[in-house]
Design an enzyme around this catalytic site. Structure first.
Site, short mmCIF file in Angstrom:
data_model
loop_
_atom_site.label_atom_id
_atom_site.label_comp_id
_atom_site.label_asym_id
_atom_site.label_seq_id
_atom_site.Cartn_x
_atom_site.Cartn_y
_atom_site.Cartn_z
NE ARG A 1 -35.24 44.59 -28.06
CZ ARG A 1 -34.09 44.24 -27.40
NH1 ARG A 1 -33.76 44.29 -26.11
NH2 ARG A 1 -32.74 44.11 -28.24
CB SER B 1 -37.50 43.43 -34.24
OG SER B 1 -36.33 43.66 -34.58
CD GLU C 1 -39.13 44.12 -30.23
OE1 GLU C 1 -38.49 43.44 -30.43
OE2 GLU C 1 -38.90 45.33 -30.45
C1 FAD Z 1 -37.24 50.96 -37.85
C2 FAD Z 1 -37.25 50.76 -36.40
C3 FAD Z 1 -36.09 49.97 -35.75
C4 FAD Z 1 -36.31 49.82 -34.41
N1 FAD Z 1 -35.16 49.15 -33.91
C5 FAD Z 1 -35.11 48.82 -32.56
C6 FAD Z 1 -33.88 48.27 -31.95
O1 FAD Z 1 -32.83 48.25 -32.37
N2 FAD Z 1 -34.11 47.91 -30.58
C7 FAD Z 1 -34.94 48.19 -29.90
O2 FAD Z 1 -35.22 47.85 -28.60
N3 FAD Z 1 -36.25 48.66 -30.57
C8 FAD Z 1 -36.03 49.08 -31.79
N4 FAD Z 1 -37.55 49.58 -32.37
C9 FAD Z 1 -38.58 49.93 -31.71
C10 FAD Z 1 -38.81 51.30 -30.86
O3 FAD Z 1 -37.84 52.34 -31.54
C11 FAD Z 1 -38.63 51.14 -29.35
O4 FAD Z 1 -39.19 50.40 -28.80
C12 FAD Z 1 -38.70 52.78 -28.72
O5 FAD Z 1 -38.15 52.54 -27.57
C13 FAD Z 1 -40.19 52.96 -28.94
O6 FAD Z 1 -40.08 54.46 -28.52
P1 FAD Z 1 -41.44 55.34 -28.77
O7 FAD Z 1 -41.24 56.72 -28.11
O8 FAD Z 1 -41.69 55.36 -30.34
O9 FAD Z 1 -42.53 54.42 -27.82
P2 FAD Z 1 -44.02 54.26 -28.55
O10 FAD Z 1 -44.18 53.51 -29.65
O11 FAD Z 1 -45.07 55.55 -28.46
O12 FAD Z 1 -44.71 53.36 -27.20
C14 FAD Z 1 -44.26 52.10 -27.15
C15 FAD Z 1 -44.78 51.50 -25.47
O13 FAD Z 1 -44.09 52.47 -24.73
C16 FAD Z 1 -45.15 53.14 -24.08
N5 FAD Z 1 -44.52 54.47 -23.48
C17 FAD Z 1 -44.05 55.30 -24.41
N6 FAD Z 1 -43.26 56.36 -23.70
C18 FAD Z 1 -43.63 56.33 -22.60
C19 FAD Z 1 -43.49 57.04 -21.26
N7 FAD Z 1 -42.68 58.31 -21.33
N8 FAD Z 1 -44.05 56.45 -20.12
C20 FAD Z 1 -44.61 55.38 -20.12
N9 FAD Z 1 -44.75 54.51 -21.18
C21 FAD Z 1 -44.56 55.05 -22.40
C22 FAD Z 1 -46.32 53.22 -24.87
O14 FAD Z 1 -47.74 53.47 -24.04
C23 FAD Z 1 -46.23 52.03 -25.54
O15 FAD Z 1 -46.78 50.96 -24.59
C24 FAD Z 1 -37.34 49.91 -33.84
C25 FAD Z 1 -38.57 50.65 -34.31
C26 FAD Z 1 -38.62 50.84 -35.65
C27 FAD Z 1 -39.67 51.64 -36.30
#
Ligand code: FAD
Length: 340
Positions: free
Chosen positions: A167, A240, A336
């Site tokens: 992560r 998580s 996380e």
């Molecule tokens: C119900 C649920 C289940 C989940 N299950 C998992 C799982 O099984 N495994 C797992 O690893 N994660 C899981 N997650 C966490 C999450 O889905 C991931 O971390 C996902 O990759 C976040 O994507 P996002 O576009 O929503 O990022 P955001 O929440 O919008 O951003 C997260 C971080 O990434 C940065 N960021 C986003 N996009 C970019 C970009 N294009 N360039 C540079 N920086 C960027 C943001 O600035 C921030 O720091 C889960 C979340 C939820 C709500």
């Protein structure tokens, strides 16, 4: 810059925890042709900024986020190489992750099935090296394109350049510097390389599927996740909330002597990863609430917003859990989601 950034934009629907907040200014990037306009914005390039994908790994702690927020919404999946055994595809950073997984399966490009139904965007997937059921995005990532925002320069990163960890990545360490614009994935045309984790194997057995296709695995993962995890559309959460802690072998041996049922995973470097959900559950926090913030009753790793929780409410709950797990097991839990 008028017309691109909008002032005082509500973020409540843009973070899956449903924290009520506004951004001082926000712009949506739908096309890379807009990059010169973005890079001409001094406030964005040199002031505080936040890149936003699907908001599914964010904890917003202030009602007013004093930053230029850029939401990446670029779309597109392109096949760039196909030797009959493997394909390389370029995916735009704003593509929804799960939609990409299903698209690849429909095309007969395999390898992402275990990562089905993870919320968020493709551009965010390398930030914390998303993972589930024994697969991490680093296992399928060939390279990526990212823009260094302070310098306005484009870089191509190989998988090794990304410094992936559990992560973790270079981009998480250097938060705010890089805008990940596209990700190149290496996928297989052979459906052979399936990693069947216990839960998935069980779900497939229940359905009487002995020779699962990657699509069967994706469907099984979706069903397991839907049964186990709260849907952010109905109960705010960020998945998580804590990483699984990694402790040294002696510490793990002491804990296992007292708690033989503690789920644990020996690591290549001799350390041992422990299941954070088990620790939280046994420390007595599963299903509990502190005001509007709570611990999910089916999955102790997930903190939820029962309605009206602020970032401070979620942090207070997280701190209480961390203190309890420390008091019971002398184990530190690390959060996380990214705190804004
Ligand atoms: C119900 C649920 C289940 C989940 N299950 C998992 C799982 O099984 N495994 C797992 O690893 N994660 C899981 N997650 C966490 C999450 O889905 C991931 O971390 C996902 O990759 C976040 O994507 P996002 O576009 O929503 O990022 P955001 O929440 O919008 O951003 C997260 C971080 O990434 C940065 N960021 C986003 N996009 C970019 C970009 N294009 N360039 C540079 N920086 C960027 C943001 O600035 C921030 O720091 C889960 C979340 C939820 C709500």
């Amino acid at each position: 810059m008028t017309g691109f950034f909008h002032e005082h934009v509500a973020l409540t629907a843009l973070n899956t925890l449903g924290i009520v907040a506004h951004a001082r200014r926000l712009a949506v990037l739908r096309d890379e042709a807009q990059l010169p306009t973005l890079l001409a914005d001094g406030d964005f390039c040199h002031g505080p900024r936040l890149i936003l994908g699907g908001g599914s790994n964010l904890l917003i702690t202030q009602p007013e986020v004093n930053a230029s927020v850029l939401q990446l919404a670029t779309q597109g999946i392109q096949l760039v190489a196909d030797d009959g055994h493997h394909v390389l595809i370029d995916v735009a950073g704003g593509e929804p992750w799960h939609r990409t997984v299903r698209h690849t399966l429909e095309q007969g490009w395999y390898g992402l099935e275990n990562l089905s139904l993870i919320p968020g965007t493709v551009g965010a997937s390398p930030i914390q090296n998303i993972g589930a059921y024994g697969v991490e995005v680093q296992d399928r990532l060939h390279s990526l394109r990212a823009l260094s925002l302070p310098e306005g320069k484009m870089h191509v990163f190989s998988r090794d350049d990304c410094q992936f960890g559990y992560r973790d990545s270079l981009f998480k360490q250097q938060a705010g510097r890089w805008l990940v614009l596209s990700v190149r994935l290496s996928l297989s045309r052979q459906p052979g390389a399936l990693t069947l984790y216990g839960d998935i194997r069980q779900a497939l057995e229940q359905d009487g599927i002995a020779q699962p296709t990657p699509l069967d695995v994706s469907n099984a993962v979706m069903r397991i996740r839907q049964a186990k995890l709260p849907d952010p559309a109905t109960l705010g959460n960020a998945g998580s909330f804590f990483k699984n802690p990694v402790v040294d072998a002696q510490h793990a041996a002491r804990l296992l002597a007292d708690h033989p049922d503690l789920p644990h995973y020996p690591q290549a470097d001799g350390q041992v990863k422990l299941a954070a959900g088990w620790l939280i559950d046994r420390a007595g926090w599963k299903g509990r609430r502190l005001g509007p913030a709570g611990v999910h009753d089916r999955q102790a790793l997930v903190l939820v917003n029962h309605g009206g929780a602020t970032g401070a409410d979620i942090l207070a709950l997280a701190s209480a859990i961390q203190a309890a797990v420390w008091a019971h097991y002398a184990v530190t839990l690390e959060r996380e989601p990214v705190t804004v």
